[in-house]
Design an enzyme around this catalytic site. Structure first.
Site, PDB file in Angstrom:
ATOM      1  N   GLU A 151     -50.036 -19.167   5.964  1.00  0.00           N
ATOM      2  CA  GLU A 151     -49.871 -17.739   6.232  1.00  0.00           C
ATOM      3  C   GLU A 151     -48.495 -17.310   5.712  1.00  0.00           C
ATOM      4  O   GLU A 151     -47.572 -18.108   5.648  1.00  0.00           O
ATOM      5  CB  GLU A 151     -49.989 -17.437   7.726  1.00  0.00           C
ATOM      6  CG  GLU A 151     -49.166 -18.295   8.648  1.00  0.00           C
ATOM      7  CD  GLU A 151     -47.707 -17.851   8.783  1.00  0.00           C
ATOM      8  OE1 GLU A 151     -46.885 -18.685   9.166  1.00  0.00           O
ATOM      9  OE2 GLU A 151     -47.390 -16.684   8.476  1.00  0.00           O
ATOM     10  N   CYS A 263     -39.413 -19.302  11.736  1.00  0.00           N
ATOM     11  CA  CYS A 263     -39.876 -19.910  10.485  1.00  0.00           C
ATOM     12  C   CYS A 263     -38.764 -20.407   9.576  1.00  0.00           C
ATOM     13  O   CYS A 263     -38.700 -21.598   9.277  1.00  0.00           O
ATOM     14  CB  CYS A 263     -40.753 -18.917   9.734  1.00  0.00           C
ATOM     15  SG  CYS A 263     -42.205 -18.518  10.677  1.00  0.00           S
ATOM     16  N   ARG A 331     -36.003 -16.676  18.875  1.00  0.00           N
ATOM     17  CA  ARG A 331     -35.810 -18.036  18.342  1.00  0.00           C
ATOM     18  C   ARG A 331     -34.765 -18.031  17.221  1.00  0.00           C
ATOM     19  O   ARG A 331     -34.866 -17.251  16.277  1.00  0.00           O
ATOM     20  CB  ARG A 331     -37.142 -18.620  17.846  1.00  0.00           C
ATOM     21  CG  ARG A 331     -38.034 -19.114  18.985  1.00  0.00           C
ATOM     22  CD  ARG A 331     -39.378 -19.580  18.498  1.00  0.00           C
ATOM     23  NE  ARG A 331     -40.256 -18.436  18.212  1.00  0.00           N
ATOM     24  CZ  ARG A 331     -41.550 -18.595  17.938  1.00  0.00           C
ATOM     25  NH1 ARG A 331     -42.096 -19.796  17.869  1.00  0.00           N
ATOM     26  NH2 ARG A 331     -42.306 -17.529  17.711  1.00  0.00           N
TER      27      ARG A 331
HETATM   28  C1  UDX Z   1     -40.633 -15.023   7.504  1.00  0.00           C
HETATM   29  C2  UDX Z   1     -41.242 -14.739   6.136  1.00  0.00           C
HETATM   30  O1  UDX Z   1     -40.819 -13.448   5.694  1.00  0.00           O
HETATM   31  C3  UDX Z   1     -42.782 -14.756   6.253  1.00  0.00           C
HETATM   32  O2  UDX Z   1     -43.349 -14.549   4.976  1.00  0.00           O
HETATM   33  C4  UDX Z   1     -43.188 -16.127   6.802  1.00  0.00           C
HETATM   34  O3  UDX Z   1     -44.594 -16.201   6.930  1.00  0.00           O
HETATM   35  C5  UDX Z   1     -42.553 -16.352   8.159  1.00  0.00           C
HETATM   36  O4  UDX Z   1     -41.124 -16.264   8.043  1.00  0.00           O
HETATM   37  P1  UDX Z   1     -40.130 -13.709   9.724  1.00  0.00           P
HETATM   38  O5  UDX Z   1     -39.366 -14.955  10.050  1.00  0.00           O
HETATM   39  O6  UDX Z   1     -41.053 -13.132  10.718  1.00  0.00           O
HETATM   40  O7  UDX Z   1     -41.008 -13.972   8.368  1.00  0.00           O
HETATM   41  O8  UDX Z   1     -39.059 -12.562   9.416  1.00  0.00           O
HETATM   42  P2  UDX Z   1     -38.352 -12.000   8.125  1.00  0.00           P
HETATM   43  O9  UDX Z   1     -38.585 -10.548   8.099  1.00  0.00           O
HETATM   44  O10 UDX Z   1     -38.666 -12.801   6.928  1.00  0.00           O
HETATM   45  O11 UDX Z   1     -36.786 -12.228   8.494  1.00  0.00           O
HETATM   46  C6  UDX Z   1     -36.361 -13.552   8.682  1.00  0.00           C
HETATM   47  C7  UDX Z   1     -34.862 -13.512   8.977  1.00  0.00           C
HETATM   48  O12 UDX Z   1     -34.147 -13.116   7.802  1.00  0.00           O
HETATM   49  C8  UDX Z   1     -34.471 -12.526  10.073  1.00  0.00           C
HETATM   50  O13 UDX Z   1     -33.474 -13.124  10.879  1.00  0.00           O
HETATM   51  C9  UDX Z   1     -33.885 -11.346   9.299  1.00  0.00           C
HETATM   52  O14 UDX Z   1     -32.885 -10.667  10.055  1.00  0.00           O
HETATM   53  C10 UDX Z   1     -33.261 -12.051   8.115  1.00  0.00           C
HETATM   54  N1  UDX Z   1     -33.142 -11.197   6.936  1.00  0.00           N
HETATM   55  C11 UDX Z   1     -34.273 -10.778   6.315  1.00  0.00           C
HETATM   56  C12 UDX Z   1     -31.876 -10.879   6.453  1.00  0.00           C
HETATM   57  O15 UDX Z   1     -30.866 -11.268   7.031  1.00  0.00           O
HETATM   58  N2  UDX Z   1     -31.769 -10.121   5.339  1.00  0.00           N
HETATM   59  C13 UDX Z   1     -32.871  -9.660   4.668  1.00  0.00           C
HETATM   60  O16 UDX Z   1     -32.712  -8.968   3.672  1.00  0.00           O
HETATM   61  C14 UDX Z   1     -34.161  -9.989   5.186  1.00  0.00           C
END
Ligand code: UDX
Length: 440
Positions: A151, A263, A331
């Protein structure tokens, strides 16, 4: 088609519900009776925008149901998804696969007729082989194939990401399994979503490579933002300048206090562990993992500097506790490092988060939780924005300045622009934007 989804966490529940919304008959299985009972009552155990409505619509349509015993559903299924947790095993980078293996063992004797067993959970390369071996051992006569279908869902946008994915990856060596899974995803053909058929191990590695690359991209812009602070450049303009290059792309170039979530931290560790075991270490990702952990700690120093050199005896209003907006998930959230770090330096912490406070109480009992951003800031000395919830994007900054004794706002998500700050009386500190940071 008849689908069984084993595991009703954020991946299993979203995926099962969306498959039902495609018109398939879905039974979601979880060995936690309370969770299943709450789901039967229409109560959604996770915060995911739009999920409650989608679940109730599909339950009402008779396409979605919840059981605790897989024996009630596996026998009739065409596809059985394994969507249980694969947490990082304590003290190592390895993904803990005990739950995946336990499900494989439990479902094996229940299989009837040709069934495709699919790993939806994020699992290290080669796990599909092990799952196949376990099922073969426990059900020598079963007619099945094991596939990988990772996913790519973001928390807070999971339904959108499931229904309008950039691609679907189907990993299997069996043409029969591929055909059946292509049928399962046929509703996506409408939007011409690319469906990539690969080998099973290729699909497993694709998932890790995707998350690790995104983590590297974030780690990169975070370190560039520190350089911007040092040389007087603006990181948002640098990000725009590089992101317009289609080979780079503008997404995931927002600097922040470090990535968190269920993740990136877990998957980067699992990937580098797999790589080390294979004798081909991925040193780039090792470096980003370390850089990200250091970054969360470095935010503490940044806040201390903004406070004038010490937070001893200061009351700090923390806005945002979750690892990102539109989730209740904490988390590996930066707040889990920043808050204790400030407390150790003598600060008293108040906090507000639209969704995360219940979860936060499991971590911090000595934080003073307030009902809104303004209430949280009232008569505090300074405020720190850790998570960029929408409701922190249009604060009345003059009012904020009036609430804060020291009139200091530290914005770790670069929400505000210089023009919005002029005349507010705030000392404003952000990251990688020395031209926007004003004050002491
Ligand atoms: C991520 C992946 O995007 C997704 O495709 C995968 O299936 C699961 O892991 P998620 O962990 O839910 O999704 O959140 P995401 O929006 O990717 O952000 C992850 C982390 O990166 C967050 O802590 C967010 O604050 C940080 N982030 C994201 C940044 O610091 N800068 C950015 O530009 C984008």
């Amino acid at each position: 088609m008849r689908v069984v989804m084993i595991g009703t966490g954020y991946v299993g529940l979203v995926s099962g519900t969306c498959f039902a919304d495609f018109g398939h008959d879905v039974v979601c299985v979880d060995n936690n009776p309370d969770k299943i009972e709450r789901l039967k009552q229409g109560e959604i155990p996770i915060f995911e925008p739009g999920l409650d409505q989608l679940v109730s619509q599909n339950v009402a349509a008779g396409r979605l149901s919840f059981v605790t015993d897989p024996a009630e559903a596996v026998g009739e299924a065409d596809v059985v998804f394994i969507a249980v947790g694969t947490p990082t095993r304590r003290g190592s980078g390895y993904a803990d696969l005990q739950y995946v293996y336990a499900v494989a063992e439990e479902l094996a004797p229940l299989l009837r007729g040709y069934t495709v067993v699919v790993n939806k959970s994020t699992v290290p390369v080669g796990t599909g082989d092990e799952v196949e071996e376990i099922i073969r051992r426990n059900a020598p006569d079963a007619d099945f194939d094991v596939a990988s279908n990772p996913e790519f869902l973001r928390e807070g946008a999971a339904i959108e990401d499931f229904k309008r994915p950039d691609r679907v990856v189907i990993g299997t060596e069996s043409p029969r399994a591929e055909k059946l899974l292509r049928t399962l995803y046929r509703p996506l053909n409408l939007n011409e979503v690319p469906i990539l058929a690969t080998g099973r191990r290729t699909a497993e590695l694709t998932k890790y490579a995707a998350n690790a690359f995104l983590a590297v991209k974030i780690g990169f812009i975070n370190e560039i933002s520190d350089l911007c602070d040092a040389v007087g450049a603006n990181v948002q303009e640098v990000a725009r300048g590089i992101g317009l290059d289609k080979r780079i792309g503008s997404k995931f170039l927002h600097p922040g206090p470090g990535y968190g979530g269920s993740c990136f931290p877990k998957d980067t560790l699992a990937l580098t562990q797999t790589a080390r075991d294979a004798g081909t270490p991925i040193t780039l990702v090792d470096t980003v993992v370390a850089s990200n952990e250091n970054r969360k700690k470095s935010m503490i120093d940044r806040i201390v500097r903004a406070a004038g050199g010490s937070v001893e005896g200061k009351t700090i209003a923390v806005l945002g506790l979750t690892f990102k907006p539109n989730t209740d998930d904490m988390r590996d959230a930066p707040s889990l490092i920043i808050i204790p770090g400030l407390q150790e330096l003598g600060a008293t912490i108040r906090a507000y988060d639209p969704e995360g406070m219940e979860e936060s109480r499991q971590h911090f009992s000595d934080v003073d939780y307030r009902g809104s951003a303004y209430e949280c800031m009232e008569k505090a000395d300074l405020a720190v924005i850790i998570t960029e919830w929408d409701e922190f994007r249009a604060l009345d900054l003059e009012r904020v300045a009036g609430l804060l004794n020291d009139r200091v706002l530290v914005d770790l998500r670069n929400i505000y622009k210089r023009a919005e700050l002029e005349g507010t009386g705030l000392s404003y500190f952000s990251i990688g934007r020395p031209d926007v940071t004003a004050g002491k």
